[in-house]
Scaffold this motif. Structure first.
Motif, PDB file in Angstrom:
ATOM      1  N   GLU A  81       0.976  -1.423   0.001  1.00  0.00           N
ATOM      2  CA  GLU A  81      -0.025   0.038   0.163  1.00  0.00           C
ATOM      3  C   GLU A  81       0.827   1.006   0.150  1.00  0.00           C
ATOM      4  OE1 GLU A  81      -3.012   0.327  -0.515  1.00  0.00           O
ATOM      5  OE2 GLU A  81      -3.989  -1.549   0.125  1.00  0.00           O
ATOM      6  N   MET A  82       0.794   1.959  -1.102  1.00  0.00           N
ATOM      7  CA  MET A  82       1.713   3.271  -1.272  1.00  0.00           C
ATOM      8  C   MET A  82       1.432   4.393  -0.158  1.00  0.00           C
ATOM      9  SD  MET A  82       3.575   2.711  -3.751  1.00  0.00           S
ATOM     10  CE  MET A  82       4.077   4.488  -4.312  1.00  0.00           C
ATOM     11  N   LEU A 102       0.276   9.377  -2.185  1.00  0.00           N
ATOM     12  CA  LEU A 102      -0.551   8.356  -3.113  1.00  0.00           C
ATOM     13  C   LEU A 102      -0.961   7.258  -2.330  1.00  0.00           C
ATOM     14  CD1 LEU A 102       2.588   7.480  -5.652  1.00  0.00           C
ATOM     15  CD2 LEU A 102       0.756   9.216  -6.090  1.00  0.00           C
ATOM     16  N   THR A 103      -2.039   6.804  -2.944  1.00  0.00           N
ATOM     17  CA  THR A 103      -2.666   5.767  -2.805  1.00  0.00           C
ATOM     18  C   THR A 103      -2.610   4.414  -3.808  1.00  0.00           C
ATOM     19  OG1 THR A 103      -5.078   6.319  -3.568  1.00  0.00           O
ATOM     20  CG2 THR A 103      -4.573   6.929  -1.423  1.00  0.00           C
ATOM     21  N   GLY A 104      -3.015   3.440  -3.631  1.00  0.00           N
ATOM     22  CA  GLY A 104      -2.932   2.249  -4.528  1.00  0.00           C
ATOM     23  C   GLY A 104      -1.992   1.294  -4.050  1.00  0.00           C
ATOM     24  N   LYS A 105      -1.911   0.460  -4.835  1.00  0.00           N
ATOM     25  CA  LYS A 105      -0.697  -0.772  -4.433  1.00  0.00           C
ATOM     26  C   LYS A 105       0.376  -0.797  -5.431  1.00  0.00           C
ATOM     27  CE  LYS A 105      -4.114  -4.136  -2.428  1.00  0.00           C
ATOM     28  NZ  LYS A 105      -3.311  -4.268  -0.972  1.00  0.00           N
ATOM     29  N   PHE A 106       1.518  -1.110  -5.042  1.00  0.00           N
ATOM     30  CA  PHE A 106       2.782  -1.005  -5.855  1.00  0.00           C
ATOM     31  C   PHE A 106       3.246  -2.588  -5.999  1.00  0.00           C
ATOM     32  CE2 PHE A 106       7.445  -0.622  -5.950  1.00  0.00           C
ATOM     33  CZ  PHE A 106       7.592  -0.368  -7.340  1.00  0.00           C
ATOM     34  N   ILE A 148       1.734   0.894 -10.322  1.00  0.00           N
ATOM     35  CA  ILE A 148       0.742   1.314  -9.474  1.00  0.00           C
ATOM     36  C   ILE A 148      -0.532   0.844  -9.896  1.00  0.00           C
ATOM     37  CG2 ILE A 148      -0.110   3.287  -8.072  1.00  0.00           C
ATOM     38  CD1 ILE A 148       2.292   4.520  -8.397  1.00  0.00           C
ATOM     39  N   ASN A 187      -4.761   0.892  -9.446  1.00  0.00           N
ATOM     40  CA  ASN A 187      -5.816   1.670  -8.766  1.00  0.00           C
ATOM     41  C   ASN A 187      -5.275   2.826  -7.753  1.00  0.00           C
ATOM     42  OD1 ASN A 187      -7.815  -0.055  -9.759  1.00  0.00           O
ATOM     43  ND2 ASN A 187      -7.150  -1.568  -8.386  1.00  0.00           N
ATOM     44  N   GLY A 188      -4.266   3.296  -8.350  1.00  0.00           N
ATOM     45  CA  GLY A 188      -3.674   4.604  -7.632  1.00  0.00           C
ATOM     46  C   GLY A 188      -4.287   6.047  -7.552  1.00  0.00           C
ATOM     47  N   SER A 197      -7.889  14.575  -5.162  1.00  0.00           N
ATOM     48  CA  SER A 197      -6.849  13.559  -5.615  1.00  0.00           C
ATOM     49  C   SER A 197      -7.093  13.384  -7.076  1.00  0.00           C
ATOM     50  CB  SER A 197      -7.036  12.326  -4.933  1.00  0.00           C
ATOM     51  OG  SER A 197      -8.271  11.788  -5.262  1.00  0.00           O
ATOM     52  N   SER A 244      -7.056  10.618  -9.937  1.00  0.00           N
ATOM     53  CA  SER A 244      -6.787   9.144 -10.297  1.00  0.00           C
ATOM     54  C   SER A 244      -5.781   9.029 -11.219  1.00  0.00           C
ATOM     55  CB  SER A 244      -8.247   8.648 -10.731  1.00  0.00           C
ATOM     56  OG  SER A 244      -8.107   7.291 -11.117  1.00  0.00           O
TER      57      SER A 244
END
Length: 902
Positions: A647-648, A661-665, A693, A695-696, A727, A729
Motif C-alpha cells: 500500500e503506497m 499516493l494511494t494504490g498498491k505497488f 501502481i 488503482n492509484g 485527488s 486518479s
C-alpha cells in the motif's frame, strides 16, 4: 755455490718473521685507529642524543678485539643531569660483548656464538624533587613532547625470524644499583637503594630450556629478593613459552618507596614477604600440562594516606592450587585470599570435568564481604579508580553438588545488593535484581565438551545510559541458555554451542540457538558463528532508543561521534544468522512473517534471503549487501528489493509528513550508494525503480480541475469550471520506471494514463527530498469540454493544456498552465457552431469550415506548445545531469588533493 744455497735457506725464517711482525704492527695500528674511529662515532651519536634528552651523555672509552673473539668493551658511560638537577640519571661502568670469530666468519654471519654479553656497574638514580616529580618522569615527558605524532597504521604481517643460528653462552647484568633520592623535604635528602642487582641468562639457544635468574638487595644490605623464570625449550624464533615463575622475598620494608610512587597512591607503610611458585603449564599459549600455584605472598600493614582512622590493609594470598585445562581437573588444596575485610576461600577437588564421568569432592569457593567501598576505606585510591561505579557486597559462591551419577558445579554471582553506575553504559540501584546462576556438568558423550546451563536476571538494571537499549529498572530482561563448551585441541581456540537459548526482553520473548568458535592467534585468528532466532512478536522500537529519546537524555546535544575504528576489525569473521519473527515492529513499520538468512564474510554482510509482509503486501530483499568495515558515512551498500502489493499510502508516510499516493505497488527497487544520511545519499545514490501502481491516486491535487478553472475564465462566453476534488486518479494500472542518479529520480519514460474526463502525461523527475519537477499536460476529452462550456461546444477531438507539477510531493503545486491555445480552439468551435446555426445552408457550412480551419491551427499550436514544454523538460534534465556530473568530478578532485595534501 753450496754456501750460497745454505745462506739462502737460513734466511727464510727471518723473512717470515719480518712479515709476521709487519702484520702484527698493521693489526695493532688498525685496532688503535678502529678504537679511535668507533669512539668518535659513538661520541658524535651521544651528542645528538644529548640534545634530544636534554642531558649530557659521555662515553669514556671503547676498546675492540678481533681474535680469538670479535668483541668490544665500552667503559664509563654517563647520562648526566638535566638543567637544574645535580645527580646523573644513569652511570655505567662497562659493557663487554664477545662473539666467537671462527664460527662467525666461516658461516658468513649465520652462526653467531656470543661467548659473553655483560653489563657491569649500572647505577640508575631516581630523584624526587620538591614539586613531587621525578627525573624519570621529566625524561619521559620530554621524549613524549619530541616524538612526532604518527597515525596508527595496521601492522603488516611478518614472517617469524629464524634465530636458530644464535647461541648466547652467557648474558648478564651484574652489580646493578637503583638509587632512590628524595629531595621533596628540602635540603635534607633521604636516600635508599636497590643494590647488588644481578640478572643472568645462560646457554640461550634454540632447543634448550631458558632460565632467567634475578636477585637484588631491596632496601637492604644483603640480597632479599630472588626471582626465576623457567621456559620450555626455545623455538627457532627464540620467543619463550614460560613454564615456571618463582618469587622469594624476605621481609622487604616498602615504606621508604612511598615517596617515589605516584602521589595518588599515598603509600605510608607496609612489608612484603613471599615464597611463591607458579608452574604455568597449559595456562599460557603454547604451554602444556597441569598448572600449579603454590606458596604465600604477604603484604602486611599496608597503610595509605587518607585511610579511615589510619586503618592498615593486610593482603595475604596463600595457595596450593592445581588445575589441568585439558582434562578439567581442579584441586583446591588451599586457597585463601584476604584483602582487608574481604576474603575468598576455596577447598575441594574436581576431577575429569571435561570427561563423561566427572567427580566432585567437597568443592567450594566462597567470597565474603566483597564490597569495593569497604576496601576503599583501607585503600583510598580505589575510590578514584572506581569513580563511584560500584558499591555494596558482591555475592560469590561456587559449590559442588549432585548425586554420584550426576555431579555438577553450581556458580552463583549476586549483584542485587550492589549499586552500579557505569558511565555511558548502565546503572543500577542497590536492591535492583541482577544475578547470574550457572551449572557446569561433565563432558557430553560426543567429544569432550563441558555442559552448562546459565540463567541471568538483569531486571533491576537501567540500560538507558548507554543510549541504545531503552530498558528502565524493573522492566524484564532475562536470558536462559544451555549448551557446551570445549577448548580446541591445539589450545589456541575454543567452541561454544548453545542449542537452547531464551531471552525475555521487555514484553517479548526470543528463542533460538547459537554457536561461537575461535581458532588460531593474532591476525590469523578466525571467528565463526551461527544463530537461529525465532519470536512470535518483537517490538524493536520499544527495545531500542529513538533519536528523540537519545536527545531527551542528552539535553538536546547529540552524542559525540565514536572514534574511528580499524576497517580491518572484522577480518576473519565467518557466520550466518537465520531468523523467523511472526510480528516485528521496527522504525514504526509493522512487519509480519519476517524470515531471512544473513551471512557474514569478513566485513561483507550479504542478505541471502529476506521476506516480510509489509504495508499489506510483501517485500523480498534477496541479494542485498553492505560492508561494515568503513565508517558509517563511507559504507557502501547494494539493495535489491522486490515489492508485491504494498500500500503506497502507508509506505510513503515513513518518508513524508502526509500521504502522497494511494494504490498498491508491484515492482523492483535496485539501488546502490555510500552512507545512509539524506545528504550523503543525494550525492551517492544510484539505481532504478520499476513497476506498476494499481488503482492509484495522487493526493492533494485534482489536476483536471486545476486546468478547468483557468480555462473557463479564459473563454469569451459563459462557462463553468469542473468541481475540484482532493485527488487525481491514476487509473487501474500505471506502469512507471525511474532512474536514480546524483540525488534525482528521473522518469525513464513519461507517465501516461487516461481517465473518462481527460488523458494525462508527464515527464521529468523528483528529488530525494521530495521536490517535484514534472512537465506535461492534461488533454481534456470532448465530453469534458461540453460540460465546461455548458453544452456550447463539443469538439471532435480532445484538447490539450500544458502545465508543470512542482512543490513537495505531499503538497504539489500546479504551475505554468497555458490555456490560451485551448481557449482559442474552444472559442472558434463555439463561433463555428453559432455561425452554422445562424446562417444555415451551404453558406453556413462554408463559414463554419473557415472558422474550424482556424480551430485546427489553434489545436496545432497547442500541441506544439505541449511538445515545446516537454523539450524544455528534457533540456532541464540534461542540465541537471551535467551539473551533477561536474559536482561529482569536483568532489573527486578535492578528495585527491586531500589524499596528497595538496
Amino acid at each position: 755455490m753450496s754456501n750460497t744455497v745454505v745462506t739462502k735457506k737460513r734466511r727464510w725464517p727471518y723473512i717470515v718473521g719480518g712479515i709476521l711482525a709487519l702484520l702484527v704492527i698493521i693489526v695493532a695500528v688498525v685496532l688503535w685507529r678502529l678504537d679511535a674511529i668507533l669512539l668518535k662515532t659513538a661520541r658524535d651519536q651521544a651528542a645528538t642524543y644529548s640534545q634530544k634528552l636534554g642531558r649530557p651523555i659521555e662515553i669514556g672509552d671503547i676498546s675492540t678485539r678481533l681474535f680469538p673473539t670479535i668483541g668490544a668493551e665500552v667503559e664509563n658511560v654517563t647520562v648526566g643531569p638535566a638543567e637544574g638537577e645535580e645527580v646523573p640519571l644513569a652511570q655505567l661502568a662497562s659493557i663487554d660483548v664477545r662473539v666467537a670469530a671462527g664460527p662467525l666468519l666461516s658461516s658468513r654471519g649465520k652462526d653467531i656464538q656470543v661467548k659473553n654479553a655483560e653489563v657491569s656497574g649500572l647505577t640508575v638514580n631516581v630523584v624526587r624533587f620538591p614539586d613531587g616529580t621525578t627525573n624519570v618522569q621529566r625524561l619521559m615527558k620530554r621524549l613524549d613532547e619530541q616524538s612526532p605524532k604518527e597515525e596508527e597504521k595496521p601492522e603488516e604481517e611478518q614472517q617469524p625470524t629464524d634465530l636458530s643460528g644464535v647461541h648466547v653462552e652467557r648474558a648478564a647484568l651484574t652489580d646493578g644499583t637503583i638509587r632512590f633520592i628524595d629531595r621533596s623535604g628540602g635540603q635534607q635528602a633521604r636516600e635508599l637503594a636497590v643494590k647488588d642487582l644481578d640478572i643472568e641468562v645462560k646457554d640461550l639457544r634454540a632447543g634448550k630450556p631458558l632460565v632467567v635468574d634475578l636477585a637484588a638487595a631491596v632496601l637492604a644490605d644483603q640480597q632479599n629478593l630472588k626471582m626465576a623464570l623457567n621456559a620450555a625449550p626455545l623455538p627457532p624464533t627464540l620467543v619463550p613459552t614460560p613454564e615456571r615463575i618463582t618469587l622469594k622475598a624476605n621481609r622487604i620494608d616498602l615504606s621508604p618507596l612511598g615517596p617515589f610512587l605516584p602521589p595518588d597512591v599515598g603509600l605510608q607503610a607496609g612489608t612484603l614477604d613471599a615464597d611463591w611458585q607458579a608452574d604455568l603449564g597449559g595456562a599460557v599459549p603454547g604451554g602444556k600440562g597441569p598448572t600449579r600455584v603454590a606458596g604465600v605472598i604477604k603484604a602486611l600493614g599496608m597503610r595509605f594516606a587518607g585511610s579511615e582512622g589510619g586503618k592498615a590493609l593486610d593482603v595475604v594470598l596463600d595457595t596450593d592450587v592445581t588445575g589441568d585445562i585439558a582434562t578439567g581437573d581442579l584441586a583446591l588444596d588451599k586457597l585463601n585470599l584476604d584483602l582487608g575485610p574481604a576474603s575468598i576461600t576455596g577447598k575441594g577437588r574436581v576431577k575429569g570435568l571435561l570427561t563423561e564421568t566427572p567427580a566432585v569432592e567437597g568443592f567450594e569457593l566462597v567470597g565474603k564481604n566483597l564490597d569495593p567501598a569497604a576496601i576503599a576505606e583501607y585503600y583510598p585510591p580505589l575510590r578514584k579508580q572506581l569513580k563511584g561505579m560500584i558499591a555494596g557486597p558482591i555475592g560469590l559462591a561456587v559449590r559442588g553438588s549432585g548425586t554420584q551419577n550426576e555431579q555438577a558445579i553450581d556458580v552463583d554471582v549476586d549483584l542485587t545488593p550492589v549499586r552500579l553506575s557505569v558511565p555511558d553504559q548502565l546503572s543500577k540501584a542497590a536492591g535492583g535484581a541482577m544475578r547470574l546462576s550457572a551449572r557446569l556438568t561433565g563432558a557430553a558423550a560426543s567429544g569432550g565438551a563441558l555442559r552448562f546451563t546459565a540463567d541471568a536476571n538483569m531486571d533491576g538494571v537501567d540500560m538507558r545510559p548507554g543510549l541504545l537499549v531503552n530498558k528502565a529498572p524493573g522492566q524484564r530482561m532475562q536470558v536462559n541458555a544451555a549448551g557446551t563448551y570445549a577448548p580446541s585441541k591445539s589450545g589456541s581456540g575454543m567452541k561454544v554451542d548453545v542449542p537452547k537459548l531464551t531471552a525475555n526482553l521487555l514484553e517479548d520473548t526470543v528463542t533460538g540457538s547459537a554457536s561461537y568458535a575461535t581458532a588460531g592467534q593474532g591476525k590469523k585468528q578466525t571467528t565463526t558463528f551461527t544463530a537461529d532466532v525465532k519470536s512470535q512478536r518483537l517490538d524493536a522500537d520499544a527495545l531500542l532508543m529513538s533519536e528523540e529519546e537519545v536527545l531527551a537524555r542528552t539535553g538536546g546535544t547529540p552524542p559525540p561521534e565514536p572514534p574511528p575504528e580499524d576497517p580491518a576489525r572484522f577480518n576473519g569473521y565467518r557466520g550466518d544468522i537465520r531468523f523467523a519473527i511472526n510480528s516485528l515492529r521496527y522504525t514504526k513499520m509493522d512487519m509480519t512473517n519476517v524470515t531471512g538468512v544473513v551471512k557474514m564474510t569478513d566485513d561483507l554482510i550479504t542478505v541471502e534471503k529476506f521476506s516480510s509482509g509489509l504495508y499489506g503486501g510483501k517485500v523480498v530483499a534477496d541479494g542485498t549487501t553492505i560492508r561494515l568495515g568503513p565508517p558509517p558515512e563511507k559504507r557502501p551498500f547494494d539493495a535489491k528489493v522486490k515489492v508485491e502489493g504494498v500500500e503506497m499510502a502507508q509506505a510513503l508516510t515513513q518518508f513524508t509528513p502526509k500521504e502522497v499516493l494511494t494504490g498498491k505497488f508491484n515492482g523492483n527497487v535496485d539501488v546502490k550508494g555510500v552512507g545512509y544520511t539524506p545528504d550523503q545519499l543525494q550525492q551517492t545514490l544510484l539505481g532504478a525503480i520499476n513497476g506498476n501502481i494499481l488503482n492509484g491516486a495522487l493526493l492533494g491535487k485534482d489536476l483536471v480541475a486545476s486546468v478547468s478553472e483557468p480555462l473557463a475564465k479564459a473563454l469569451p462566453f459563459a462557462s463553468k469550471a469542473l468541481k475540484a476534488g482532493e485527488s487525481t486518479s491514476l487509473g487501474e494500472v500505471l506502469p512507471f520506471g525511474v532512474e536514480i542518479k546524483n540525488g534525482v529520480a528521473q522518469l525513464e519514460r513519461p507517465l501516461s494514463w487516461t481517465r473518462p474526463e481527460a488523458a494525462m502525461s508527464f515527464s521529468g523527475g523528483i528529488r530525494l527530498d521530495g521536490t517535484l519537477d514534472l512537465t506535461g499536460g492534461v488533454t481534456l476529452t470532448p465530453s469534458t469540454i461540453k460540460t465546461l462550456t455548458l453544452g456550447k461546444v463539443t469538439p471532435p477531438e480532445p484538447i490539450p493544456v500544458g502545465m508543470k507539477l512542482t512543490g513537495k510531493a505531499w503538497k504539489p503545486e500546479v504551475t505554468g498552465i497555458d490555456v490560451k491555445p485551448a481557449a482559442t480552439t474552444i472559442a472558434k468551435l463555439a463561433a463555428s457552431s453559432l455561425a452554422g446555426s445562424l446562417i444555415g445552408g451551404e453558406r453556413g457550412k462554408q463559414v463554419q469550415g473557415l472558422i474550424e480551419g482556424g480551430e485546427e491551427k489553434a489545436r496545432a499550436e497547442a500541441e506544439a506548445k505541449r511538445k515545446e514544454l516537454e523539450a524544455k523538460a528534457a533540456e532541464e534534465k540534461a542540465r541537471l545531469e551535467a551539473e551533477a556530473k561536474k559536482k561529482a568530478e569536483e568532489e573527486a578532485k578535492k578528495r585527491l588533493r586531500g589524499l596528497f595534501n595538496r
